[in-house]
Design a protein around this motif. Structure first.
Motif, short mmCIF file in Angstrom:
data_model
loop_
_atom_site.label_atom_id
_atom_site.label_comp_id
_atom_site.label_asym_id
_atom_site.label_seq_id
_atom_site.Cartn_x
_atom_site.Cartn_y
_atom_site.Cartn_z
N TYR A 113 0.83 -1.21 0.00
CA TYR A 113 0.00 0.00 0.00
C TYR A 113 0.86 1.26 0.00
CZ TYR A 113 -3.79 -3.25 1.14
OH TYR A 113 -4.68 -4.31 1.12
N THR A 116 2.17 1.69 -3.50
CA THR A 116 1.07 2.14 -4.38
C THR A 116 0.84 3.64 -4.20
OG1 THR A 116 -0.02 0.02 -4.15
CG2 THR A 116 -1.37 1.83 -4.95
N PHE A 117 0.77 4.06 -2.93
CA PHE A 117 0.53 5.46 -2.64
C PHE A 117 1.61 6.35 -3.26
CE2 PHE A 117 1.06 9.20 0.09
CZ PHE A 117 -0.22 9.73 0.05
#
Ligand code: HEM
Length: 136
Positions: A113, A116-117
């Protein structure tokens, strides 16, 4: 002798699913984003690598020309977001399927995550703030 007893084969390894439809929407999102990506990615491949001189004509000027159009900026933004979210959701499924320890699953998903961010934010920033008149 009690410790030789088999565990109940249907004993859940993970807590029962939460009572919302997240996994249903995530399943649907994979299909819809997959279809959109066929058009976005194949179009991108054709324009950037095959048609009209292909990859040899790509340079700063070419990108600046393309991104002077809101259409191509929107195309690239949609491709960035959909590929990232589709790929992330796919990897989330793979991690859930294969990482057995709770801690391993948790940390692998945190790394996923965060990456991805960073990629989505950096890419979006570049698409929105690109300056064709840059010198140097
Ligand atoms: C080009 C068009 C694409 C189509 C039509 C497509 C379609 C799909 C579909 C329908 C699934 C769900 C499979 C399932 O639930 O069993 C899936 C899974 C996945 N996709 Fe895509 N996808 C595309 C592009 C991409 C791209 C660009 C990436 C990477 C950024 C990607 C990464 C993944 C991953 C990691 C999974 C999970 C695989 C799994 O569950 O075993 N896909 N894709």
């Amino acid at each position: 002798m009690a410790d030789l007893a088999l565990a109940n084969p249907r004993a859940p390894k993970r807590p029962a699913a939460r009572r919302n439809n997240f996994e249903l929407y995530s399943w649907l999102f994979m299909r819809i984003s997959g279809l959109a990506l066929v058009i976005l990615v194949l179009g991108h491949l054709l324009i950037m690598n095959i048609l009209d001189g292909g990859v040899h004509r790509i340079n700063f000027g070419f990108v600046a020309g393309r991104w002077s159009s809101p259409f191509w900026r929107t195309w690239d933004l949609a491709m960035l977001w959909l590929a990232e979210l589709h790929g992330t959701n796919g990897l989330r499924t793979i991690i859930n399927d294969y990482a057995e320890r709770d801690q391993t699953r948790f940390w692998l998903k945190m790394v996923l995550y965060v990456s991805t961010f960073l990629v989505v934010m950096l890419g979006t920033l570049v698409i929105f703030t690109f300056d064709p008149a840059i010198t140097g």
